[in-house]
Design a protein around this motif. Structure first.
Motif, PDB file in Angstrom:
ATOM      1  N   SER A  33     -41.404 -27.430  16.883  1.00 18.34           N
ATOM      2  CA  SER A  33     -39.969 -27.698  17.026  1.00 18.34           C
ATOM      3  C   SER A  33     -39.288 -26.643  17.901  1.00 18.34           C
ATOM      4  N   VAL A  34     -39.756 -25.400  17.844  1.00 18.57           N
ATOM      5  CA  VAL A  34     -39.192 -24.354  18.718  1.00 18.57           C
ATOM      6  C   VAL A  34     -39.467 -24.711  20.195  1.00 18.57           C
ATOM      7  N   ILE A  35     -40.645 -25.251  20.458  1.00 18.65           N
ATOM      8  CA  ILE A  35     -40.998 -25.624  21.845  1.00 18.65           C
ATOM      9  C   ILE A  35     -40.134 -26.796  22.311  1.00 18.65           C
ATOM     10  N   LEU A  36     -39.997 -27.806  21.435  1.00 22.76           N
ATOM     11  CA  LEU A  36     -39.206 -28.985  21.838  1.00 22.76           C
ATOM     12  C   LEU A  36     -37.743 -28.583  22.078  1.00 22.76           C
ATOM     13  N   ASN A  37     -37.220 -27.664  21.252  1.00 22.81           N
ATOM     14  CA  ASN A  37     -35.839 -27.190  21.472  1.00 22.81           C
ATOM     15  C   ASN A  37     -35.717 -26.475  22.808  1.00 22.81           C
ATOM     16  N   ALA A  38     -36.727 -25.667  23.128  1.00 20.96           N
ATOM     17  CA  ALA A  38     -36.680 -24.929  24.401  1.00 20.96           C
ATOM     18  C   ALA A  38     -36.679 -25.904  25.579  1.00 20.96           C
ATOM     19  N   LEU A  39     -37.464 -26.988  25.472  1.00 19.71           N
ATOM     20  CA  LEU A  39     -37.484 -27.981  26.567  1.00 19.71           C
ATOM     21  C   LEU A  39     -36.099 -28.603  26.734  1.00 19.71           C
ATOM     22  N   LYS A  40     -35.462 -28.890  25.576  1.00 14.26           N
ATOM     23  CA  LYS A  40     -34.101 -29.475  25.631  1.00 14.26           C
ATOM     24  C   LYS A  40     -33.148 -28.515  26.333  1.00 14.26           C
ATOM     25  N   GLU A  41     -33.201 -27.243  25.907  1.00 18.32           N
ATOM     26  CA  GLU A  41     -32.297 -26.238  26.502  1.00 18.32           C
ATOM     27  C   GLU A  41     -32.495 -26.117  28.005  1.00 18.32           C
ATOM     28  N   LYS A  42     -33.738 -26.292  28.446  1.00 14.15           N
ATOM     29  CA  LYS A  42     -34.030 -26.154  29.886  1.00 14.15           C
ATOM     30  C   LYS A  42     -33.839 -27.478  30.628  1.00 14.15           C
ATOM     31  N   ASP A  43     -33.359 -28.506  29.890  1.00 13.86           N
ATOM     32  CA  ASP A  43     -33.150 -29.824  30.520  1.00 13.86           C
ATOM     33  C   ASP A  43     -34.422 -30.421  31.104  1.00 13.86           C
ATOM     34  N   VAL A  44     -35.532 -30.219  30.394  1.00 12.74           N
ATOM     35  CA  VAL A  44     -36.784 -30.860  30.824  1.00 12.74           C
ATOM     36  C   VAL A  44     -37.122 -31.948  29.802  1.00 12.74           C
ATOM     37  N   PRO A  45     -36.874 -33.235  30.133  1.00 11.87           N
ATOM     38  CA  PRO A  45     -37.196 -34.283  29.155  1.00 11.87           C
ATOM     39  C   PRO A  45     -38.695 -34.363  28.916  1.00 11.87           C
ATOM     40  N   VAL A  46     -39.077 -34.539  27.652  1.00 19.09           N
ATOM     41  CA  VAL A  46     -40.508 -34.640  27.321  1.00 19.09           C
ATOM     42  C   VAL A  46     -41.139 -35.768  28.145  1.00 19.09           C
ATOM     43  N   GLU A  47     -40.352 -36.836  28.346  1.00 15.88           N
ATOM     44  CA  GLU A  47     -40.875 -38.013  29.078  1.00 15.88           C
ATOM     45  C   GLU A  47     -41.218 -37.688  30.532  1.00 15.88           C
ATOM     46  N   SER A  48     -40.688 -36.558  31.053  1.00 11.23           N
ATOM     47  CA  SER A  48     -40.971 -36.238  32.464  1.00 11.23           C
ATOM     48  C   SER A  48     -42.347 -35.577  32.616  1.00 11.23           C
ATOM     49  N   LEU A  49     -43.028 -35.276  31.476  1.00 12.52           N
ATOM     50  CA  LEU A  49     -44.314 -34.568  31.554  1.00 12.52           C
ATOM     51  C   LEU A  49     -45.455 -35.551  31.822  1.00 12.52           C
ATOM     52  N   ASN A  50     -46.395 -35.138  32.668  1.00 15.47           N
ATOM     53  CA  ASN A  50     -47.589 -35.958  32.912  1.00 15.47           C
ATOM     54  C   ASN A  50     -48.774 -35.507  32.055  1.00 15.47           C
ATOM     55  N   ALA A  51     -48.704 -34.276  31.536  1.00 13.54           N
ATOM     56  CA  ALA A  51     -49.791 -33.777  30.689  1.00 13.54           C
ATOM     57  C   ALA A  51     -49.312 -32.531  29.949  1.00 13.54           C
ATOM     58  N   VAL A  52     -50.001 -32.224  28.864  1.00 12.22           N
ATOM     59  CA  VAL A  52     -49.696 -30.998  28.120  1.00 12.22           C
ATOM     60  C   VAL A  52     -51.007 -30.234  27.949  1.00 12.22           C
ATOM     61  N   VAL A  53     -50.955 -28.917  28.213  1.00 13.85           N
ATOM     62  CA  VAL A  53     -52.179 -28.111  28.118  1.00 13.85           C
ATOM     63  C   VAL A  53     -51.911 -26.898  27.230  1.00 13.85           C
TER      64      VAL A  53
END
Ligand SMILES: Nc1ncnc2c1ncn2[C@@H]1O[C@H](COP(=O)(O)OP(=O)(O)OP(=O)(O)O)[C@@H](O)[C@H]1O
Ligand SMILES: CCCC(=O)O
Length: 355
Positions: free
Chosen positions: A52-72
């Motif tokens: 949840s800390v990671i998902l919040n950080a993505l929100k704060e940085k305006d990076v939608p999860v849907e814009s990701l092509n992969a997670v490593v």
């Protein structure tokens, strides 16, 4: 262009980054206080909190999860495997959850990567986890049949700097021999023979040089006596070896810059301990040179301690007779993770299967 989220969990922080191909969109260190982590008894129990800390950080940085092509993610104390990029699968998830070779913060890397990627139907990977094992058979003997030497080390950064060196020289990593010393909170020194780490100390569990917070190898008879003295529990002894050993045990700090400062203020004991750590690193490099039968194209020093000018000089003066010494201070594990995932996304390499 591929957009990747990179997750590197450490004991007190989770480093994250988003890359568009190899261009960083942002890199951030999400720190976790001891109060925040206190309620969790095991590393795996921290999973929901860190995710949840990671998902919040993505929100704060305006990076939608849907814009990701992969997670490593940086993975974990899995079963021993050869180096490379692995797709996260069910078997890996199970092994990361139970910690088949022990508990380590990086066990969470693959699990969180998988869960975030699954929510958007994207692939998830781990790259060169700490259990990369390419050791020669001859290197595995301990002298006690019940105990086999294990390869647990800073595989991600060691392989990344080795490939960086090869690229800078215009040669292939698979065509050269290197000794790589990762000098961080833990210290690992690996003999890289033509793209494989054929011998290396177990940096997590009492082998090799002492480090800012680990003992490395110990005189075994004295350790056994201490274990049977009745003064310590198993957990206490383990902590004395990894976490509270090395510089931490001598001076109550795991920050080599404190040692440096004390030395410059005239503290002779601090100077001796600092020099002893460099001496042990140099000895380990010499051992790796014998593994490579003296055919060493370069010795690479990397990790946080490699910023220390005196420390590097003390090592160099003992090992320069072996080969050229190259210094890449710090580490770039986030970029190395992105590179590993991108090689698969680009089709340059197939993802390996964890069994
Ligand atoms: N300028 C410097 N001079 C000397 N030592 C330094 C300097 N900068 C950092 N260090 C030391 O490097 C060590 C930490 O290295 P690093 O950041 O590579 O470790 P880590 O990532 O915490 O652990 P590990 O590398 O084992 O995963 C600390 O002891 C720190 O004091
Ligand atoms: C041994 C590899 C990673 C660490 O230092 O924790």
């Amino acid at each position: 262009m591929f957009r990747m989220l990179v997750i590197n969990p450490g004991s007190t922080s989770t480093k994250i980054a988003v890359f568009d191909d190899l261009n960083p969109v942002f890199v951030d260190t999400l720190r976790h206080s001891s109060e925040e982590l206190a309620p969790y008894k095991t590393i795996f129990e921290q999973y929901e909190f860190r995710k949840s800390v990671i998902l919040n950080a993505l929100k704060e940085k305006d990076v939608p999860v849907e814009s990701l092509n992969a997670v490593v993610g940086r993975g974990g104390l899995l079963k021993s495997i050869e180096g490379g990029t692995y797709a996260v699968n069910e078997t890996m998830l199970e092994d990361l959850k139970v910690g088949v070779q022990g508990q380590h913060a990086s066990n969470l890397g693959g699990v969180i990567a998988y869960e975030i990627a699954k929510s958007i139907n994207a692939p998830s990977f781990i790259v060169d986890p700490v259990v990369v094992d390419e050791m020669d058979e001859i290197a595995r003997f301990s002298g006690m049949p019940e105990i086999t030497r294990k390869s647990i080390f800073h595989a991600l950064n060691q392989k990344a700097v080795a490939k960086r060196f090869a690229k800078e020289k215009g040669v292939k990593y698979e065509d050269i021999n290197l000794v790589v010393a990762h000098l961080g909170g833990g210290i690992s020194v690996g003999a890289h023979r033509k793209g494989r780490v054929v011998d290396v100390n177990n940096a997590l569990d009492g082998e090799g040089p002492f480090s800012p917070e680990r003992t490395g190898s110990l005189p075994v008879g004295d350790l056994v006596k201490m274990c049977y003295s009745g003064k310590y529990t198993l957990e206490e002894i383990k902590k004395k070896i990894t976490g509270k050993g090395g510089v931490m045990a001598y001076f109550g700090t795991n920050d080599a810059r404190d040692l440096d400062r004390m030395m410059k203020e005239g503290n002779k004991e601090a100077e001796l301990v600092y020099k002893a750590m460099a001496y042990q690193v140099a000895k380990e490099i010499g051992m790796c040179a014998t593994v490579l039968k003296g055919e060493v194209d370069a010795i690479i020093l990397t990790g946080g301690l490699a910023y220390g000018k005196d420390f590097v000089e003390w090592i160099k003066e003992r090992v320069s007779f072996i080969s050229e010494v190259v210094v890449y201070p710090g580490e770039d594990e986030m970029l190395a993770l992105a590179e590993g995932a991108l090689r698969v996304l680009n089709g340059e390499e197939a993802a390996k299967e964890y069994k």
